[in-house]
Motif scaffolding. Structure first.
Motif, PDB file in Angstrom:
ATOM      1  N   MET A 113      65.264  33.441  92.534  1.00 54.06           N
ATOM      2  CA  MET A 113      66.487  33.878  91.844  1.00 54.06           C
ATOM      3  C   MET A 113      67.605  32.877  92.123  1.00 54.06           C
ATOM      4  SD  MET A 113      67.709  36.257  89.922  1.00 54.06           S
ATOM      5  CE  MET A 113      66.457  37.550  90.060  1.00 54.06           C
ATOM      6  N   THR A 114      68.107  32.262  91.074  1.00 51.48           N
ATOM      7  CA  THR A 114      69.229  31.336  91.205  1.00 51.48           C
ATOM      8  C   THR A 114      70.530  32.131  91.139  1.00 51.48           C
ATOM      9  OG1 THR A 114      67.896  29.634  90.151  1.00 51.48           O
ATOM     10  CG2 THR A 114      70.281  29.251  90.233  1.00 51.48           C
TER      11      THR A 114
ATOM     12  N   GLU B 139      85.599  33.137  86.689  1.00 53.40           N
ATOM     13  CA  GLU B 139      84.495  32.465  85.995  1.00 53.40           C
ATOM     14  C   GLU B 139      84.455  32.926  84.537  1.00 53.40           C
ATOM     15  OE1 GLU B 139      82.515  30.210  87.625  1.00 53.40           O
ATOM     16  OE2 GLU B 139      83.884  30.529  89.299  1.00 53.40           O
TER      17      GLU B 139
ATOM     18  N   PHE C 176      85.819  34.214  97.395  1.00 55.59           N
ATOM     19  CA  PHE C 176      86.487  34.393  96.104  1.00 55.59           C
ATOM     20  C   PHE C 176      87.445  33.282  95.696  1.00 55.59           C
ATOM     21  CE2 PHE C 176      85.854  38.805  97.746  1.00 55.59           C
ATOM     22  CZ  PHE C 176      84.927  39.189  96.807  1.00 55.59           C
TER      23      PHE C 176
ATOM     24  N   SER D  42      75.135  33.751  84.079  1.00 53.36           N
ATOM     25  CA  SER D  42      75.249  35.096  84.669  1.00 53.36           C
ATOM     26  C   SER D  42      74.979  36.179  83.649  1.00 53.36           C
ATOM     27  CB  SER D  42      76.653  35.328  85.238  1.00 53.36           C
ATOM     28  OG  SER D  42      76.758  34.765  86.510  1.00 53.36           O
TER      29      SER D  42
ATOM     30  N   ALA E 243      84.007  45.965  90.085  1.00 60.58           N
ATOM     31  CA  ALA E 243      83.259  44.715  90.254  1.00 60.58           C
ATOM     32  C   ALA E 243      83.966  43.533  89.606  1.00 60.58           C
ATOM     33  CB  ALA E 243      81.847  44.870  89.675  1.00 60.58           C
TER      34      ALA E 243
ATOM     35  N   MET F 271      80.230  37.095  93.268  1.00 57.43           N
ATOM     36  CA  MET F 271      81.582  37.660  93.317  1.00 57.43           C
ATOM     37  C   MET F 271      81.600  39.077  92.760  1.00 57.43           C
ATOM     38  SD  MET F 271      84.326  34.596  92.823  1.00 57.43           S
ATOM     39  CE  MET F 271      84.042  34.392  91.073  1.00 57.43           C
ATOM     40  N   LEU F 272      80.865  39.321  91.677  1.00 54.34           N
ATOM     41  CA  LEU F 272      80.763  40.683  91.151  1.00 54.34           C
ATOM     42  C   LEU F 272      80.221  41.629  92.222  1.00 54.34           C
ATOM     43  CD1 LEU F 272      79.286  40.004  87.600  1.00 54.34           C
ATOM     44  CD2 LEU F 272      81.444  41.167  88.033  1.00 54.34           C
TER      45      LEU F 272
ATOM     46  N   ALA G 256      71.392  45.279  88.169  1.00 53.51           N
ATOM     47  CA  ALA G 256      71.715  44.095  87.360  1.00 53.51           C
ATOM     48  C   ALA G 256      72.019  42.878  88.236  1.00 53.51           C
ATOM     49  CB  ALA G 256      72.902  44.393  86.445  1.00 53.51           C
ATOM     50  N   LEU G 257      72.578  43.116  89.410  1.00 54.35           N
ATOM     51  CA  LEU G 257      72.967  42.003  90.278  1.00 54.35           C
ATOM     52  C   LEU G 257      71.826  41.480  91.132  1.00 54.35           C
ATOM     53  CD1 LEU G 257      76.454  43.432  91.256  1.00 54.35           C
ATOM     54  CD2 LEU G 257      76.049  41.250  90.083  1.00 54.35           C
TER      55      LEU G 257
ATOM     56  N   PHE H 228      65.118  33.088  85.476  1.00 50.55           N
ATOM     57  CA  PHE H 228      65.888  33.276  86.710  1.00 50.55           C
ATOM     58  C   PHE H 228      65.861  32.099  87.683  1.00 50.55           C
ATOM     59  CE2 PHE H 228      64.419  37.634  85.564  1.00 50.55           C
ATOM     60  CZ  PHE H 228      65.668  38.144  85.244  1.00 50.55           C
TER      61      PHE H 228
ATOM     62  N   GLU I 159      74.578  32.514  90.596  1.00 46.70           N
ATOM     63  CA  GLU I 159      75.777  31.971  89.953  1.00 46.70           C
ATOM     64  C   GLU I 159      77.013  32.495  90.675  1.00 46.70           C
ATOM     65  OE1 GLU I 159      75.516  29.819  87.326  1.00 46.70           O
ATOM     66  OE2 GLU I 159      73.354  29.975  87.638  1.00 46.70           O
ATOM     67  N   GLU I 160      78.138  31.815  90.494  1.00 45.55           N
ATOM     68  CA  GLU I 160      79.388  32.273  91.128  1.00 45.55           C
ATOM     69  C   GLU I 160      79.733  33.705  90.698  1.00 45.55           C
ATOM     70  OE1 GLU I 160      80.841  30.710  93.482  1.00 45.55           O
ATOM     71  OE2 GLU I 160      80.864  28.547  93.147  1.00 45.55           O
ATOM     72  N   SER I 161      79.593  33.989  89.403  1.00 40.35           N
ATOM     73  CA  SER I 161      79.932  35.340  88.951  1.00 40.35           C
ATOM     74  C   SER I 161      79.087  36.394  89.637  1.00 40.35           C
ATOM     75  CB  SER I 161      79.712  35.484  87.440  1.00 40.35           C
ATOM     76  OG  SER I 161      80.812  35.001  86.743  1.00 40.35           O
ATOM     77  N   ASP I 162      77.809  36.094  89.821  1.00 31.47           N
ATOM     78  CA  ASP I 162      76.901  37.094  90.391  1.00 31.47           C
ATOM     79  C   ASP I 162      77.359  37.534  91.776  1.00 31.47           C
ATOM     80  OD1 ASP I 162      75.314  36.733  88.160  1.00 31.47           O
ATOM     81  OD2 ASP I 162      73.930  35.353  89.162  1.00 31.47           O
TER      82      ASP I 162
ATOM     83  N   ASP J  47      83.030  36.386  84.122  1.00 31.94           N
ATOM     84  CA  ASP J  47      83.882  37.483  84.580  1.00 31.94           C
ATOM     85  C   ASP J  47      84.810  37.960  83.462  1.00 31.94           C
ATOM     86  OD1 ASP J  47      82.774  37.128  87.071  1.00 31.94           O
ATOM     87  OD2 ASP J  47      84.443  35.932  87.828  1.00 31.94           O
TER      88      ASP J  47
ATOM     89  N   THR K 294      68.733  28.547  94.707  1.00 25.20           N
ATOM     90  CA  THR K 294      67.683  29.472  94.269  1.00 25.20           C
ATOM     91  C   THR K 294      67.022  30.070  95.502  1.00 25.20           C
ATOM     92  OG1 THR K 294      67.288  28.172  92.275  1.00 25.20           O
ATOM     93  CG2 THR K 294      65.532  29.690  92.948  1.00 25.20           C
TER      94      THR K 294
ATOM     95  N   ARG L 212      67.907  41.264  84.398  1.00 21.29           N
ATOM     96  CA  ARG L 212      67.660  42.043  85.626  1.00 21.29           C
ATOM     97  C   ARG L 212      67.906  43.516  85.390  1.00 21.29           C
ATOM     98  NH1 ARG L 212      70.375  37.424  88.830  1.00 21.29           N
ATOM     99  NH2 ARG L 212      72.253  38.544  88.220  1.00 21.29           N
ATOM    100  N   LEU L 213      68.922  43.853  84.610  1.00 25.24           N
ATOM    101  CA  LEU L 213      69.194  45.274  84.319  1.00 25.24           C
ATOM    102  C   LEU L 213      67.962  45.931  83.712  1.00 25.24           C
ATOM    103  CD1 LEU L 213      71.444  47.503  84.249  1.00 25.24           C
ATOM    104  CD2 LEU L 213      71.812  46.834  81.870  1.00 25.24           C
TER     105      LEU L 213
ATOM    106  N   LEU M 223      72.102  38.854  84.314  1.00 25.76           N
ATOM    107  CA  LEU M 223      72.488  40.251  84.566  1.00 25.76           C
ATOM    108  C   LEU M 223      71.757  41.181  83.602  1.00 25.76           C
ATOM    109  CD1 LEU M 223      76.360  39.856  85.030  1.00 25.76           C
ATOM    110  CD2 LEU M 223      74.809  40.809  86.744  1.00 25.76           C
TER     111      LEU M 223
ATOM    112  N   ARG N 249      82.925  28.106  97.595  1.00 26.01           N
ATOM    113  CA  ARG N 249      82.977  29.494  98.021  1.00 26.01           C
ATOM    114  C   ARG N 249      81.670  29.820  98.743  1.00 26.01           C
ATOM    115  NH1 ARG N 249      84.419  31.300  92.040  1.00 26.01           N
ATOM    116  NH2 ARG N 249      84.153  29.051  91.778  1.00 26.01           N
TER     117      ARG N 249
END
Lengths: 355, 355, 355
Positions: free
Chosen positions: C210-211, A213, C232, B215, A37, C218-219, C37-38, B232, C213-216, A216, C287, B222-223, B219, C245
């Motif tokens: 749920m808002t 980011e 990406f 994030s 990931a 992409m992960l 988590a995501l 959120f 984020e870029e990391s979310d 990350d 969101t 949510r986990l 994360l 992106r």
């Protein structure tokens, strides 16, 4: 007296001493998923238990770089908490596959040290060895860092730099004994190119890019239990020259290696590194691209199903291909320096099937 | 009629009622890896199966706070969806190790409730108990929240606050029977200090800092399957006083505890909390530091290999050490209040080896 | 010649050809934890091994959408690297539970293709099938994409669109044979509503937001080893119309489905999709909210303990409920188009207990 570890200074390292690093780590499927990931890794050996078994392994192996980061992360607290600069790596060798469930630890030996001429800092060389729960070595490497002196005013006169082998030869590289390509199917890797298809001097632009980011790189670096403050603390970073958190150089190695899948799909693991340089710092928001140059090709002793490719993996940030081919080094004020967009220059060996 | 759960209001809680919370959760190696990646946790008991086994455990144990967040997360939907404020915790006790593969569930009992004088809200006290798949209790705690009334115009006159034990004594704390220190090696923790080295009144500045990104906290929250909207939804947050998503207070506890490894490396798990306060809100971009004050030291019944340390774990944000020692509480308009940089004040017990 | 895969163009697809996609993937507990988590997923079947066993499964099952994303991710490299647009999905069927430890692979068959009238692009239809390590099919679906031509100047005249079944009927849906509701306890799901409680035409606003984020995103997309560049690479994105992106549409499906737990708690997995549209793009900072409309209710052959609900899952961004009910489609310049806040319109079937 303070109960927190403020790290070792130049004077604290004793040549020949062994540093037994804390926090052994059981590497799990969870770490492997996070590694995918965080980096987008697609090498089939680390992704599929079935493919790995078809090659003679017990199951999917832990990505070599994930092993590296975990083994390396443990050393930070004892070796580089007061580092001014990470100067280099040499003779990095991957010695044995690591599987989910294995527990890794690291011990470092101080190989040498040398005070710098201005007396404020010195260079320390260590060999670090990662072992699994059976005491088997899985990784070893030499690293040298410039660290602050505890007492900059008192010269030590120490000038004991070790001899370092700067290039691994194919006979130094360890191919896992269990690796058996007789049942290798071509489709899992998705790649068409084998050992003979790569030519010395060839350059591959791996095309894909990855923007980093803050979350990350911090997730990755915390996963490796690497505690170097510069990656995590923006409040302190605000007072520094860059005003930014610095991204752990290992994260850039991982991104560049994952991007390099596109063009090196059949690579079966990293055998070793000759050396690596973090040519320029990276920060959140940078977009990383990867280039590979084929430096050498060598047979591997006792194997005709595999050869060793020596590759130069170059990480570049924010590079516009429309401007033409990138010169990795440029001339500046009469000196040859890295193009400011080059962030990584890694010289490493991989195993590549011949058929 | 709406099919969605809009949560319980003050009138809906019946004293003595049991709330059986939904969504049991099998805790896995994946959760443990994520916990390390999200918090930087380095306590060896949760990191290494080998170290945990050397202490008598089956394998690495789930971090106590990860257990807490999962057990707590389940209660949100029934207890605090309409909470105006989380007022406190008491008598938090960790009762049994949790291992990867265990399945957790939570049941809460309503202990008491009390309408506030202005009639718009009331306070509800619950005892929540987390159990594993064998019905064994792994965690219990008391919590009280201020919740909205469904009908603010109709007074209920209810004034039934329960008696609450505000401090756990050492005899309330449960040390796992399997914990056996006879084979404990010192190197895995990396710490030099044991029970006798900590003095009542001592303050430890844990030095390291961690900047939080949006994030990261989302994360984590949510986990834990914690559904409190305020963490959120930025579109809604834009209309609030803070204009920001609020970070789940538990994430701050986890960060502060992970940061506190540096100085408390030999701690073997959390035994219980006397109480905790989220003194000020935290937001993305804040950098968290941790301080520990040693409040008390007590022997643990039947164990001479371990003692209990009562610690005050203080989380601070954006604090410049150059300004000198932090006063946790300050005077403001004649009242004693928390320094605005203090975000957490947790009073808890840990087990610390004596040798 | 370039060693990197630059993807297939319209001319490269041969009707009837099979594309065997690279990078098989062992799905693990780590992937499941990351998925929670995501996305904040709370369906008990994927969260609790104990609950899943009580329903006849071996253990917790992999979330259907996680399976979808992994199976789909493999196809990108061969099918849609040169896609201009993802036009649609049809006949998406979940055929068998996937468990942690299963290894997934994907094969696609080219069903048909059709050059567009302006000759620069064409549409390609494929059926993709995901199988496990025993060769058992776990998912199949039809997808069509508009891809660039390699040679826009040379018309191909190809006009061979396939017949596509646009709606699954209940007899097309596969309920796992092992699913046995005789021991289903109601508390794990936390939901009060069963098959008979849902009415055709009913709309459920799932409330939570749920808002992203870029990391979310992409992960998530890297976890699925989906390599589409647009998700990406911000450096390239800066030069595009959106300057951002683009978020993988599948991440929005996952978020909307996870949000829809609140009101559909008893749903036992996704049986299939009739189709889905990513009505507008989403970007970091948006969101997401979710609405469900009940489109149909049908018995499932041979089961009186379960029925099939056909639902329309609508994802909406940055929507203020105070403005009143949302019209999913609006009139614009005489045409019916999606409200610009609508980002997803998914027509799918779930299994819902009758008792």
């Amino acid at each position: 007296m303070s109960k927190t570890n403020s790290g070792n200074f130049f004077e604290d390292f004793e040549i020949g001493a062994e540093l037994v690093h804390a926090v052994p780590r059981t590497v799990t499927e969870g770490d492997q998923s996070l590694y995918i990931a965080l980096t987008g890794d697609r090498y089939a050996l680390h992704s599929s238990a079935e493919f790995a078994r078809s090659l003679g392994y017990e199951r999917e192996t832990i990505n070599d770089l994930l092993t590296f980061h975990i083994v390396f992360g443990k050393t930070v607290n004892d070796v580089s908490l007061n580092a001014v600069a990470n100067l280099g790596y040499a003779a990095v060798r991957f010695l044995r596959p690591v599987y989910p469930g294995d527990t890794l630890r690291t011990v470092s030996k101080v190989l040498g040290k040398k005070e710098n001429s201005r007396g404020k800092t010195g260079i320390v060389w260590v060999r670090s060895t990662g072992t699994n729960q059976r005491g088997e070595e899985v990784l070893d490497y030499i690293r040298w860092v410039m660290v602050n002196k505890r007492d900059p005013g008192t010269p030590t006169g120490i000038d004991a730099a070790p001899e370092i082998k700067r290039e691994l030869s194919p006979s130094d590289l360890i191919v896992p004994a269990e690796l058996d390509l007789s049942k290798r199917a071509p489709w899992p890797s998705g790649g068409r190119y084998l050992f003979d298809d790569y030519q010395i001097g060839e350059r591959i632009d791996h095309i894909d890019g990855m923007t980093i980011e803050e979350s990350d790189h911090m997730l990755a670096t915390r996963l490796y239990q690497n505690t170097a403050k510069v990656h995590f603390d923006q409040f302190q970073a605000d007072k520094t020259r860059f005003k930014r958190r610095l991204i752990y150089g290992g994260h850039i190695i991982s991104l560049a290696r994952s991007l390099s899948y596109n063009g090196l799909e059949n690579a079966l693991g990293v055998l070793g590194w000759n050396g690596g340089t973090h040519a320029n710092p990276t920060f959140a928001g940078d977009t990383i691209y990867a280039l590979t140059e084929v430096l050498d090709k060598q047979p591997l002793p006792g194997r005709d199903d595999l050869g060793a490719l020596r590759l130069r993996l170059v990480g570049v940030k924010d590079w516009d291909r429309n401007e033409g081919e990138l010169s990795i080094k440029i001339e500046k004020d009469g000196r040859e320096v890295y193009d400011p967009r080059v962030v990584l220059d890694l010289d490493y060996w991989i195993a590549m099937p011949t058929r």
